[in-house]
Enzyme design. Structure first.
Site, PDB file in Angstrom:
ATOM      1  N   GLU A   1     -21.556  16.664 -30.613  1.00 21.23           N
ATOM      2  CA  GLU A   1     -21.070  16.925 -29.254  1.00 21.23           C
ATOM      3  C   GLU A   1     -19.615  17.378 -29.304  1.00 21.23           C
ATOM      4  O   GLU A   1     -18.873  17.019 -30.214  1.00 21.23           O
ATOM      5  CB  GLU A   1     -21.258  15.638 -28.424  1.00 21.23           C
ATOM      6  CG  GLU A   1     -20.657  15.632 -27.045  1.00 21.23           C
ATOM      7  CD  GLU A   1     -21.225  16.637 -26.071  1.00 21.23           C
ATOM      8  OE1 GLU A   1     -21.309  17.832 -26.428  1.00 21.23           O
ATOM      9  OE2 GLU A   1     -21.531  16.258 -24.926  1.00 21.23           O
ATOM     10  N   ASP A   2     -19.215  18.168 -28.338  1.00 20.81           N
ATOM     11  CA  ASP A   2     -17.846  18.677 -28.337  1.00 20.81           C
ATOM     12  C   ASP A   2     -16.811  17.608 -27.992  1.00 20.81           C
ATOM     13  O   ASP A   2     -15.785  17.496 -28.647  1.00 20.81           O
ATOM     14  CB  ASP A   2     -17.715  19.897 -27.389  1.00 20.81           C
ATOM     15  CG  ASP A   2     -18.234  19.641 -25.973  1.00 20.81           C
ATOM     16  OD1 ASP A   2     -18.584  18.482 -25.642  1.00 20.81           O
ATOM     17  OD2 ASP A   2     -18.300  20.601 -25.188  1.00 20.81           O
TER      18      ASP A   2
ATOM     19  N   ASP B   1     -15.817  11.785 -23.146  1.00 12.59           N
ATOM     20  CA  ASP B   1     -14.847  11.528 -22.087  1.00 12.59           C
ATOM     21  C   ASP B   1     -15.199  10.168 -21.483  1.00 12.59           C
ATOM     22  O   ASP B   1     -14.871   9.135 -22.048  1.00 12.59           O
ATOM     23  CB  ASP B   1     -14.956  12.710 -21.099  1.00 12.59           C
ATOM     24  CG  ASP B   1     -13.976  12.661 -19.953  1.00 12.59           C
ATOM     25  OD1 ASP B   1     -13.011  11.894 -20.022  1.00 12.59           O
ATOM     26  OD2 ASP B   1     -14.169  13.405 -18.966  1.00 12.59           O
TER      27      ASP B   1
ATOM     28  N   PHE C   1      -7.111  18.210 -19.761  1.00 10.45           N
ATOM     29  CA  PHE C   1      -8.265  19.097 -19.770  1.00 10.45           C
ATOM     30  C   PHE C   1      -8.080  20.162 -20.839  1.00 10.45           C
ATOM     31  O   PHE C   1      -7.079  20.866 -20.856  1.00 10.45           O
ATOM     32  CB  PHE C   1      -8.471  19.735 -18.397  1.00 10.45           C
ATOM     33  CG  PHE C   1      -9.843  20.331 -18.262  1.00 10.45           C
ATOM     34  CD1 PHE C   1     -10.940  19.517 -17.995  1.00 10.45           C
ATOM     35  CD2 PHE C   1     -10.048  21.693 -18.438  1.00 10.45           C
ATOM     36  CE1 PHE C   1     -12.211  20.051 -17.907  1.00 10.45           C
ATOM     37  CE2 PHE C   1     -11.322  22.238 -18.350  1.00 10.45           C
ATOM     38  CZ  PHE C   1     -12.408  21.419 -18.078  1.00 10.45           C
TER      39      PHE C   1
ATOM     40  N   ASP D   1     -14.838  24.928 -21.992  1.00  7.54           N
ATOM     41  CA  ASP D   1     -14.765  25.902 -20.899  1.00  7.54           C
ATOM     42  C   ASP D   1     -14.124  25.317 -19.663  1.00  7.54           C
ATOM     43  O   ASP D   1     -14.085  24.105 -19.470  1.00  7.54           O
ATOM     44  CB  ASP D   1     -16.177  26.350 -20.515  1.00  7.54           C
ATOM     45  CG  ASP D   1     -16.953  25.225 -19.836  1.00  7.54           C
ATOM     46  OD1 ASP D   1     -17.077  24.145 -20.452  1.00  7.54           O
ATOM     47  OD2 ASP D   1     -17.406  25.399 -18.687  1.00  7.54           O
TER      48      ASP D   1
ATOM     49  N   ARG E   1     -14.540  29.786 -23.569  1.00  9.13           N
ATOM     50  CA  ARG E   1     -15.162  29.165 -24.749  1.00  9.13           C
ATOM     51  C   ARG E   1     -14.794  29.861 -26.055  1.00  9.13           C
ATOM     52  O   ARG E   1     -14.716  29.230 -27.099  1.00  9.13           O
ATOM     53  CB  ARG E   1     -16.696  29.167 -24.610  1.00  9.13           C
ATOM     54  CG  ARG E   1     -17.216  28.272 -23.491  1.00  9.13           C
ATOM     55  CD  ARG E   1     -18.718  28.076 -23.660  1.00  9.13           C
ATOM     56  NE  ARG E   1     -19.378  27.601 -22.450  1.00  9.13           N
ATOM     57  CZ  ARG E   1     -19.527  26.315 -22.134  1.00  9.13           C
ATOM     58  NH1 ARG E   1     -19.048  25.370 -22.914  1.00  9.13           N
ATOM     59  NH2 ARG E   1     -20.166  25.974 -21.030  1.00  9.13           N
TER      60      ARG E   1
HETATM   61  P1  IMP Z   1     -18.631  12.468 -20.382  1.00 12.40           P
HETATM   62  O1  IMP Z   1     -20.052  12.301 -19.970  1.00 12.40           O
HETATM   63  O2  IMP Z   1     -17.682  12.055 -19.297  1.00 12.40           O
HETATM   64  O3  IMP Z   1     -18.297  11.773 -21.693  1.00 12.40           O
HETATM   65  O4  IMP Z   1     -18.324  14.012 -20.500  1.00 12.40           O
HETATM   66  C1  IMP Z   1     -18.674  14.753 -21.549  1.00 12.40           C
HETATM   67  C2  IMP Z   1     -18.787  16.214 -21.144  1.00 12.40           C
HETATM   68  O5  IMP Z   1     -17.780  16.603 -20.230  1.00 12.40           O
HETATM   69  C3  IMP Z   1     -18.607  17.082 -22.354  1.00 12.40           C
HETATM   70  O6  IMP Z   1     -19.841  17.410 -22.903  1.00 12.40           O
HETATM   71  C4  IMP Z   1     -17.883  18.295 -21.823  1.00 12.40           C
HETATM   72  O7  IMP Z   1     -18.826  19.292 -21.503  1.00 12.40           O
HETATM   73  C5  IMP Z   1     -17.224  17.870 -20.548  1.00 12.40           C
HETATM   74  N1  IMP Z   1     -15.753  17.736 -20.683  1.00 12.40           N
HETATM   75  C6  IMP Z   1     -15.036  16.592 -20.706  1.00 12.40           C
HETATM   76  N2  IMP Z   1     -13.732  16.815 -20.831  1.00 12.40           N
HETATM   77  C7  IMP Z   1     -13.597  18.165 -20.921  1.00 12.40           C
HETATM   78  C8  IMP Z   1     -12.466  19.030 -21.095  1.00 12.40           C
HETATM   79  O8  IMP Z   1     -11.289  18.615 -21.206  1.00 12.40           O
HETATM   80  N3  IMP Z   1     -12.732  20.362 -21.142  1.00 12.40           N
HETATM   81  C9  IMP Z   1     -13.990  20.869 -21.030  1.00 12.40           C
HETATM   82  N4  IMP Z   1     -15.078  20.094 -20.881  1.00 12.40           N
HETATM   83  C10 IMP Z   1     -14.891  18.751 -20.822  1.00 12.40           C
HETATM   84 MG    MG Z   2     -20.711  19.297 -23.043  1.00 11.02          MG
END
Ligand code: IMP
Ligand code: MG
Length: 175
Positions: free
Chosen positions: A99-100, A103, A152, A159, A165
């Site tokens: 996963e990228d 958060d 962010f 993105d 991207r």
């Molecule tokens: P989570 O479910 O809150 O852990 O969010 C994870 C997803 O939020 C990731 O797969 C990203 O696609 C997106 N995301 C969270 N932070 C960022 C950011 O700083 N830039 C771009 N996408 C983000």
């Molecule tokens: Mg994602």
């Protein structure tokens, strides 16, 4: 069209990203010696990280993709929907979710719990970035390239509303 790239502050340069991924790839090779890994890349953001990670690994892999969505604009919602499922059976396999970014953790928690119902032999998680202070749910990450503060990020797969991207570095967008 405004130039997004020019509005970013560089957080990690191309070379720094590759160096760190190399270290993680070596660690994964050690941990999975003699095994085959079923890599599940989480579309779309993790495509870039996945390619660089698996091509630096020596361990044989099978590549799968999955797509979930939880985001609108720059705020995490905790509402997860599955947009694309897997194409093959993962039962009995050693699964590595790639996963990228983590958060709040909702996305990876949802994914891990879903994949667990498909009876893989093991599941581990690799992320490029971790916004640790933002975590809202408990989830263990096995491999992390960089821990970052709550900003962010855009570029190298990240993105802002589908733009940016392919920017070759990771930058922060100060709003
Ligand atoms: P989570 O479910 O809150 O852990 O969010 C994870 C997803 O939020 C990731 O797969 C990203 O696609 C997106 N995301 C969270 N932070 C960022 C950011 O700083 N830039 C771009 N996408 C983000
Ligand atoms: Mg994602």
């Amino acid at each position: 069209m405004e130039n997004l790239k020019e509005k970013l502050n560089v957080l990690y340069k191309k070379e720094e990203i590759q160096e760190r991924i190399e270290k993680i790839a070596n660690q994964i090779d050690k941990d999975y010696e003699g095994k085959e890994i079923l890599v599940i890349s989480v579309l779309k953001g993790a495509i870039f990280f996945t390619v660089d990670l698996v091509t630096k690994m020596k361990t044989p892999i099978i590549l799968e993709t999955i797509q979930v969505s939880s985001y609108q604009g720059t705020q995490s919602t905790g509402n997860i929907i599955m947009k694309k499922g897997l194409d093959s059976d993962i039962s009995g396999k050693d699964v590595l979710i790639v996963e990228d970014i983590i958060d709040t953790g909702y996305t990876l928690k949802y994914l891990k719990e879903y994949l667990q119902t498909l009876n893989p032999k093991s599941i581990k998680i690799a992320v490029l970035l971790d916004k640790k202070e933002r975590r809202k749910t408990e989830i263990n990450v096995d491999y992390t390239c960089f821990e970052i503060e709550n900003k962010f990020v855009v570029g190298y797969g990240f993105d802002v509303d589908e733009r940016g991207r392919n920017i070759p570095f990771i930058g922060t967008l100060e709003e």
